[in-house]
Each structure stands twice: as structure tokens, then as C-alpha cells.
Design a protein around this motif. Structure first.
Motif, PDB file in Angstrom:
ATOM      1  N   ALA A 215       0.916  -1.215   0.017  1.00 20.05           N
ATOM      2  CA  ALA A 215      -0.010  -0.056   0.044  1.00 20.05           C
ATOM      3  C   ALA A 215       0.923   1.182  -0.050  1.00 20.05           C
ATOM      4  O   ALA A 215       0.682   2.347  -0.780  1.00 20.05           O
ATOM      5  CB  ALA A 215      -1.009  -0.039   1.143  1.00 20.05           C
ATOM      6  N   ARG A 216       2.033   1.346   0.762  1.00 18.82           N
ATOM      7  CA  ARG A 216       2.943   2.200   0.740  1.00 18.82           C
ATOM      8  C   ARG A 216       3.365   2.764  -0.429  1.00 18.82           C
ATOM      9  O   ARG A 216       3.554   3.846  -0.921  1.00 18.82           O
ATOM     10  CB  ARG A 216       3.951   2.244   1.704  1.00 18.82           C
ATOM     11  CG  ARG A 216       5.111   3.114   1.733  1.00 18.82           C
ATOM     12  CD  ARG A 216       5.979   3.201   2.883  1.00 18.82           C
ATOM     13  NE  ARG A 216       5.703   3.772   4.196  1.00 18.82           N
ATOM     14  CZ  ARG A 216       5.829   5.008   4.214  1.00 18.82           C
ATOM     15  NH1 ARG A 216       6.553   5.683   3.260  1.00 18.82           N
ATOM     16  NH2 ARG A 216       5.245   5.654   5.363  1.00 18.82           N
ATOM     17  N   ALA A 217       3.914   1.552  -0.937  1.00 16.68           N
ATOM     18  CA  ALA A 217       4.332   1.953  -2.603  1.00 16.68           C
ATOM     19  C   ALA A 217       3.572   2.372  -3.369  1.00 16.68           C
ATOM     20  O   ALA A 217       4.024   3.267  -4.337  1.00 16.68           O
ATOM     21  CB  ALA A 217       4.998   0.605  -3.114  1.00 16.68           C
ATOM     22  N   HIS A 218       2.453   1.857  -3.579  1.00  9.20           N
ATOM     23  CA  HIS A 218       1.468   2.430  -4.514  1.00  9.20           C
ATOM     24  C   HIS A 218       1.127   3.971  -4.183  1.00  9.20           C
ATOM     25  O   HIS A 218       0.634   4.893  -5.191  1.00  9.20           O
ATOM     26  CB  HIS A 218       0.052   1.623  -4.292  1.00  9.20           C
ATOM     27  CG  HIS A 218       0.377   0.535  -5.258  1.00  9.20           C
ATOM     28  ND1 HIS A 218       0.543   0.375  -6.775  1.00  9.20           N
ATOM     29  CD2 HIS A 218       0.560  -0.893  -4.692  1.00  9.20           C
ATOM     30  CE1 HIS A 218       0.776  -1.071  -7.064  1.00  9.20           C
ATOM     31  NE2 HIS A 218       0.945  -1.854  -6.083  1.00  9.20           N
ATOM     32  N   ALA A 219       0.999   4.277  -2.883  1.00 11.31           N
ATOM     33  CA  ALA A 219       0.626   5.540  -2.544  1.00 11.31           C
ATOM     34  C   ALA A 219       1.701   6.559  -2.778  1.00 11.31           C
ATOM     35  O   ALA A 219       1.558   7.593  -3.059  1.00 11.31           O
ATOM     36  CB  ALA A 219       0.525   5.746  -0.873  1.00 11.31           C
ATOM     37  N   ASP A 220       2.756   5.914  -2.596  1.00  8.83           N
ATOM     38  CA  ASP A 220       4.088   6.891  -2.866  1.00  8.83           C
ATOM     39  C   ASP A 220       4.138   7.048  -4.294  1.00  8.83           C
ATOM     40  O   ASP A 220       4.294   8.287  -4.966  1.00  8.83           O
ATOM     41  CB  ASP A 220       5.168   6.093  -2.339  1.00  8.83           C
ATOM     42  CG  ASP A 220       6.615   7.083  -2.959  1.00  8.83           C
ATOM     43  OD1 ASP A 220       6.654   8.253  -2.549  1.00  8.83           O
ATOM     44  OD2 ASP A 220       7.581   6.444  -3.373  1.00  8.83           O
ATOM     45  N   ALA A 221       3.961   6.170  -5.293  1.00 11.95           N
ATOM     46  CA  ALA A 221       3.783   6.228  -6.617  1.00 11.95           C
ATOM     47  C   ALA A 221       2.733   6.992  -7.213  1.00 11.95           C
ATOM     48  O   ALA A 221       2.789   7.769  -8.280  1.00 11.95           O
ATOM     49  CB  ALA A 221       3.834   4.983  -7.320  1.00 11.95           C
ATOM     50  N   ALA A 222       1.717   7.069  -6.421  1.00 11.98           N
ATOM     51  CA  ALA A 222       0.473   8.207  -6.772  1.00 11.98           C
ATOM     52  C   ALA A 222       0.804   9.532  -6.528  1.00 11.98           C
ATOM     53  O   ALA A 222      -0.242  10.519  -6.792  1.00 11.98           O
ATOM     54  CB  ALA A 222      -0.780   7.641  -6.237  1.00 11.98           C
ATOM     55  N   GLY A 223       1.789   9.701  -5.718  1.00 17.41           N
ATOM     56  CA  GLY A 223       2.088  11.160  -5.419  1.00 17.41           C
ATOM     57  C   GLY A 223       1.635  11.839  -4.272  1.00 17.41           C
ATOM     58  O   GLY A 223       1.540  13.114  -4.081  1.00 17.41           O
ATOM     59  N   LEU A 224       1.306  10.820  -3.192  1.00 18.37           N
ATOM     60  CA  LEU A 224       0.679  11.368  -2.029  1.00 18.37           C
ATOM     61  C   LEU A 224       1.928  11.857  -1.136  1.00 18.37           C
ATOM     62  O   LEU A 224       2.895  11.191  -1.133  1.00 18.37           O
ATOM     63  CB  LEU A 224      -0.023  10.301  -1.294  1.00 18.37           C
ATOM     64  CG  LEU A 224      -1.573  10.268  -1.926  1.00 18.37           C
ATOM     65  CD1 LEU A 224      -1.841   9.938  -3.348  1.00 18.37           C
ATOM     66  CD2 LEU A 224      -2.284   9.019  -0.929  1.00 18.37           C
ATOM     67  N   ASP A 225       1.700  12.664  -0.331  1.00 11.77           N
ATOM     68  CA  ASP A 225       2.488  12.978   0.542  1.00 11.77           C
ATOM     69  C   ASP A 225       2.634  12.216   1.976  1.00 11.77           C
ATOM     70  O   ASP A 225       1.881  10.968   1.970  1.00 11.77           O
ATOM     71  CB  ASP A 225       2.208  14.541   1.249  1.00 11.77           C
ATOM     72  CG  ASP A 225       0.999  14.674   2.034  1.00 11.77           C
ATOM     73  OD1 ASP A 225       0.524  13.489   2.605  1.00 11.77           O
ATOM     74  OD2 ASP A 225       0.530  15.786   2.141  1.00 11.77           O
ATOM     75  N   GLU A 226       3.692  12.335   2.758  1.00 10.87           N
ATOM     76  CA  GLU A 226       3.929  11.368   3.566  1.00 10.87           C
ATOM     77  C   GLU A 226       2.746  11.141   4.608  1.00 10.87           C
ATOM     78  O   GLU A 226       2.333  10.008   4.975  1.00 10.87           O
ATOM     79  CB  GLU A 226       5.395  11.648   4.473  1.00 10.87           C
ATOM     80  CG  GLU A 226       5.521  10.715   5.760  1.00 10.87           C
ATOM     81  CD  GLU A 226       5.829   9.382   5.195  1.00 10.87           C
ATOM     82  OE1 GLU A 226       5.712   8.201   5.953  1.00 10.87           O
ATOM     83  OE2 GLU A 226       6.250   9.392   3.987  1.00 10.87           O
ATOM     84  N   GLN A 227       1.894  12.208   5.100  1.00  7.37           N
ATOM     85  CA  GLN A 227       0.909  11.779   5.915  1.00  7.37           C
ATOM     86  C   GLN A 227      -0.377  11.182   5.218  1.00  7.37           C
ATOM     87  O   GLN A 227      -0.746  10.161   5.955  1.00  7.37           O
ATOM     88  CB  GLN A 227       0.106  13.187   6.289  1.00  7.37           C
ATOM     89  CG  GLN A 227      -0.898  13.044   7.359  1.00  7.37           C
ATOM     90  CD  GLN A 227      -0.634  12.263   8.397  1.00  7.37           C
ATOM     91  OE1 GLN A 227       0.212  12.561   9.347  1.00  7.37           O
ATOM     92  NE2 GLN A 227      -1.237  11.083   8.560  1.00  7.37           N
ATOM     93  N   ARG A 228      -0.409  11.324   4.067  1.00 11.23           N
ATOM     94  CA  ARG A 228      -1.587  10.584   3.105  1.00 11.23           C
ATOM     95  C   ARG A 228      -1.006   9.196   2.908  1.00 11.23           C
ATOM     96  O   ARG A 228      -1.597   8.063   2.913  1.00 11.23           O
ATOM     97  CB  ARG A 228      -1.788  11.252   2.073  1.00 11.23           C
ATOM     98  CG  ARG A 228      -2.693  12.754   1.990  1.00 11.23           C
ATOM     99  CD  ARG A 228      -4.018  12.176   3.009  1.00 11.23           C
ATOM    100  NE  ARG A 228      -5.081  11.760   2.016  1.00 11.23           N
ATOM    101  CZ  ARG A 228      -6.223  11.322   2.497  1.00 11.23           C
ATOM    102  NH1 ARG A 228      -6.277  11.066   3.658  1.00 11.23           N
ATOM    103  NH2 ARG A 228      -7.088  10.980   1.913  1.00 11.23           N
ATOM    104  N   ILE A 229       0.189   9.071   2.746  1.00  9.65           N
ATOM    105  CA  ILE A 229       0.943   7.607   2.681  1.00  9.65           C
ATOM    106  C   ILE A 229       0.515   6.843   3.947  1.00  9.65           C
ATOM    107  O   ILE A 229       0.049   5.583   3.977  1.00  9.65           O
ATOM    108  CB  ILE A 229       2.451   7.583   2.324  1.00  9.65           C
ATOM    109  CG1 ILE A 229       2.608   8.355   0.823  1.00  9.65           C
ATOM    110  CG2 ILE A 229       2.898   6.284   2.526  1.00  9.65           C
ATOM    111  CD1 ILE A 229       3.857   8.395   0.499  1.00  9.65           C
ATOM    112  N   VAL A 230       0.628   7.427   5.102  1.00  5.62           N
ATOM    113  CA  VAL A 230       0.464   6.854   6.344  1.00  5.62           C
ATOM    114  C   VAL A 230      -0.855   6.426   6.500  1.00  5.62           C
ATOM    115  O   VAL A 230      -1.434   5.306   6.803  1.00  5.62           O
ATOM    116  CB  VAL A 230       0.660   7.618   7.435  1.00  5.62           C
ATOM    117  CG1 VAL A 230       0.472   6.978   8.884  1.00  5.62           C
ATOM    118  CG2 VAL A 230       2.534   7.816   7.478  1.00  5.62           C
ATOM    119  N   ASP A 231      -2.064   7.486   5.965  1.00  3.65           N
ATOM    120  CA  ASP A 231      -3.471   7.091   5.872  1.00  3.65           C
ATOM    121  C   ASP A 231      -3.673   5.891   5.270  1.00  3.65           C
ATOM    122  O   ASP A 231      -4.637   4.974   5.591  1.00  3.65           O
ATOM    123  CB  ASP A 231      -4.013   8.385   5.594  1.00  3.65           C
ATOM    124  CG  ASP A 231      -4.078   9.552   6.332  1.00  3.65           C
ATOM    125  OD1 ASP A 231      -3.564   9.271   7.490  1.00  3.65           O
ATOM    126  OD2 ASP A 231      -4.258  10.582   5.903  1.00  3.65           O
TER     127      ASP A 231
END
Length: 319
Positions: A215-231
Motif C-alpha cells: 500500500a505504501r509503495a502505491h501511495a508513494d507512486a501516486a504522488g501522495l505526501d507522507e501523511q496521506r501515505i500513512v493514511d
């Protein structure tokens, strides 16, 4: 026979203390007339009043109320209720539960012309679920609908989800179409299939850590910031844990992007039989029961399709 809107009189005229009218308005004059009378009746009676409506309408009401606005809990629904699934616990119940003694008034406008086709089914189900969530409570929730901007289908659904309709002249009528279960069940439809390029893995009790990293990898690839990646990590972990406990022990996870949002989907073999799951505030001291509540709180939209054989929960998280 039509009579002027009076929430207290309406409640006393029926055995059910909860009152849930839809206000059909056209233009700012009708909007202000219907909403201001509702607010001022409450303030005059010493009742707690909250207003959760889209920003432009909030500004209209604030300006007209003047100094009385300080006596009203005022929220921008485009923020507080961006995900319709968090309105009941985070807006309506939060205010009503803070004032357990006496009658409470709330204006909630969860459906406006800017809502997308993807969001609308969740909005309609929310309006229907309010009736289940507040039965027996001494609360009135007035829901405005802009008849000049919303489609006939949306207005027809409003007659199904509200037992009372208030027309633009400030007079109320019973809604013969009232049947909230029809909307709850009617919008429990199969979700559009994921795109062919959606990533997919299988998760179970042995792969919770791997699913979190996925999930973290896909959130990062989608351009989400660190807080949204944690979400995103928390949302996917909670959904998978729920599938492990209640959905047959395993689930299929998918992820893709859609219009700038990261979309994550979890499908398992369970049945989500309680339509208010994730929409009730968890009692203080209760162990567990907060997973879906957290998912609704962190997500910008949650869509659900459930059958006796399988459940799919699809969440949208914007940057």
C-alpha cells in the motif's frame, strides 16, 4: 393539509421524536427563509444548533445570522462531509451526543450539484441511514436540496429517504414515497470493474506486513505526501484485518489511480450485514469496533457492495 414548518410541533405530533425533513429550495431567498427560521426557532428555545452545509451556503447563513452565528456550530460540509460515510459519526452524532439532554437541531446538506456520479450513491445511502442512526433520538436534522441544480432522480431519492418534505414556501408535507431501505438496498450495486492495469495481491494473516508495504509503495507512486501515505497504510491494514476476522481469512487487494486519487479495493468472502458498520462512534472503553470507523475517517470516499457471498470495499484517497 400543509402547515408551517415547526420541528418541535412536528415531533410532538408523532410518536417518533426524531424528525428528518428535506428542504426543497430554489435560490438563495428560499434557502435562507427555510434555514434561518429553523435555526432561529432553535436558538429562541435554547436548543443546541449546528449547521453543516457547503461553504458558499455557510457564508450566506453566517452573514444573515450576524452575532447569532457565534451561538451555532458551523461546519463546511465539503470538508467535514467530503466522505459521506463519516458524516453520521463525525458531524451528526458528534454534535447530538455532546448535547444529550433536550432537543437538538442540525442542518446537514450532504448533496450538492458538485457531487460526482461516483460519490452520489454513497450520499443517497447516507441520507437513508440517518433514519436508522437516529431513531428514538430527540433530534431534528433538516437536509436542504437545491431543486434548481439537482437532477429529478436526486430529488426523487430525497422523497424516499425523508419522511417529511418542506417546500419552498416553508410548508411541510408527508412523503408517501418514504422507504429508506429501498435506497440502502437499491444502491448496494456491483461496483464498476477495476481497470485492467490495477495492481493486485492476495492478503491474509501471514502477509499483513507485506500488504502494508504494498500500500505504501502505491501511495508513494501516486504522488501522495507522507501523511496521506500513512493514511493509506492504515486504511489497507484495517480493511485486510477486517477481512481476516470476518471475511473468510483472506482478501484480494487492488490499487490504481483515478483522476489524481489513489483507489484501493479489498474483496473478501464475508457479508457486511450491518449497514451502519463504521458509522457509529465507538463507545469509550470498547475494545475493537473502530476499524471501519477509521477507514471512513481517513478516506475521501468509501463505496461498498455486499452480498451473502462476498463484500467489496473501495476507498478513494486524494493527495
Amino acid at each position: 393539509m400543509n402547515v408551517p414548518l415547526d420541528a418541535t410541533a412536528l415531533a410532538s405530533a408523532q410518536e417518533e421524536p426524531f424528525v428528518h425533513p428535506a428542504l426543497f429550495y430554489r435560490g438563495s431567498d428560499e434557502y435562507l427563509a427555510g434555514c434561518l427560521s429553523f435555526v432561529r426557532e432553535g436558538l429562541a428555545a435554547g436548543e443546541p444548533v449546528a449547521v453543516a452545509v457547503p461553504g458558499p451556503n455557510l457564508a450566506l447563513l453566517r452573514a444573515e445570522l450576524g452575532g447569532d452565528a457565534e451561538r451555532v456550530r458551523m461546519l463546511d460540509m465539503t470538508r467535514a462531509g467530503r466522505n459521506p460515510g463519516r458524516i453520521i459519526p463525525g458531524v451528526l452524532r458528534a454534535f447530538a451526543d455532546a448535547h444529550p439532554d433536550g432537543h437538538v437541531r442540525i442542518i446537514g446538506e450532504p448533496i450538492w450539484a458538485g457531487r460526482s456520479e461516483v460519490e452520489y450513491p454513497a450520499c443517497a445511502q447516507h441520507e437513508a441511514l440517518i433514519n436508522l442512526a437516529f431513531t428514538g433520538r430527540d433530534v431534528t436534522i433538516l437536509c436542504p436540496y437545491d431543486v434548481g441544480a439537482l437532477s429529478p432522480e436526486v430529488l426523487a431519492d430525497a422523497e424516499v429517504t425523508h419522511p417529511v418534505v418542506v417546500d419552498g414556501d416553508g410548508r411541510w408535507r408527508d412523503s408517501p414515497a418514504y422507504d429508506p431501505d429501498r435506497v440502502i438496498n437499491g444502491y448496494n450495486r456491483p461496483l464498476p470493474p477495476p481497470p485492467d492495469h490495477a495492481a493486485q495481491i492476495t492478503g491474509d494473516v501471514n502477509t499483513l506486513g507485506a500488504a502494508r508495504r504494498w500500500a505504501r509503495a502505491h501511495a508513494d507512486a501516486a504522488g501522495l505526501d507522507e501523511q496521506r501515505i500513512v493514511d493509506v497504510e492504515l486504511v489497507v491494514t484495517e480493511l485486510l484485518a477486517n477481512s481476516i476476522r470476518h471475511g473468510g481469512g483472506a482478501a484480494t487487494l487492488r490499487a490504481w489511480t483515478d483522476g489524481g486519487a489513489l483507489v484501493c479495493e479489498v474483496t473478501d468472502r464475508g457479508h457486511l450485514s450491518d449497514p451502519l458498520a463504521g458509522r457509529r462512534p465507538a463507545p469509550s472503553g470498547q475494545a475493537g469496533g473502530r476499524g471501519l470507523l477509521l477507514v471512513h475517517h481517513l478516506s475521501d470516499l468509501v463505496r461498498v457492495h455486499t452480498t451473502p457471498d462476498a463484500t467489496t470495499i473501495r476507498v478513494y484517497l486524494h493527495p
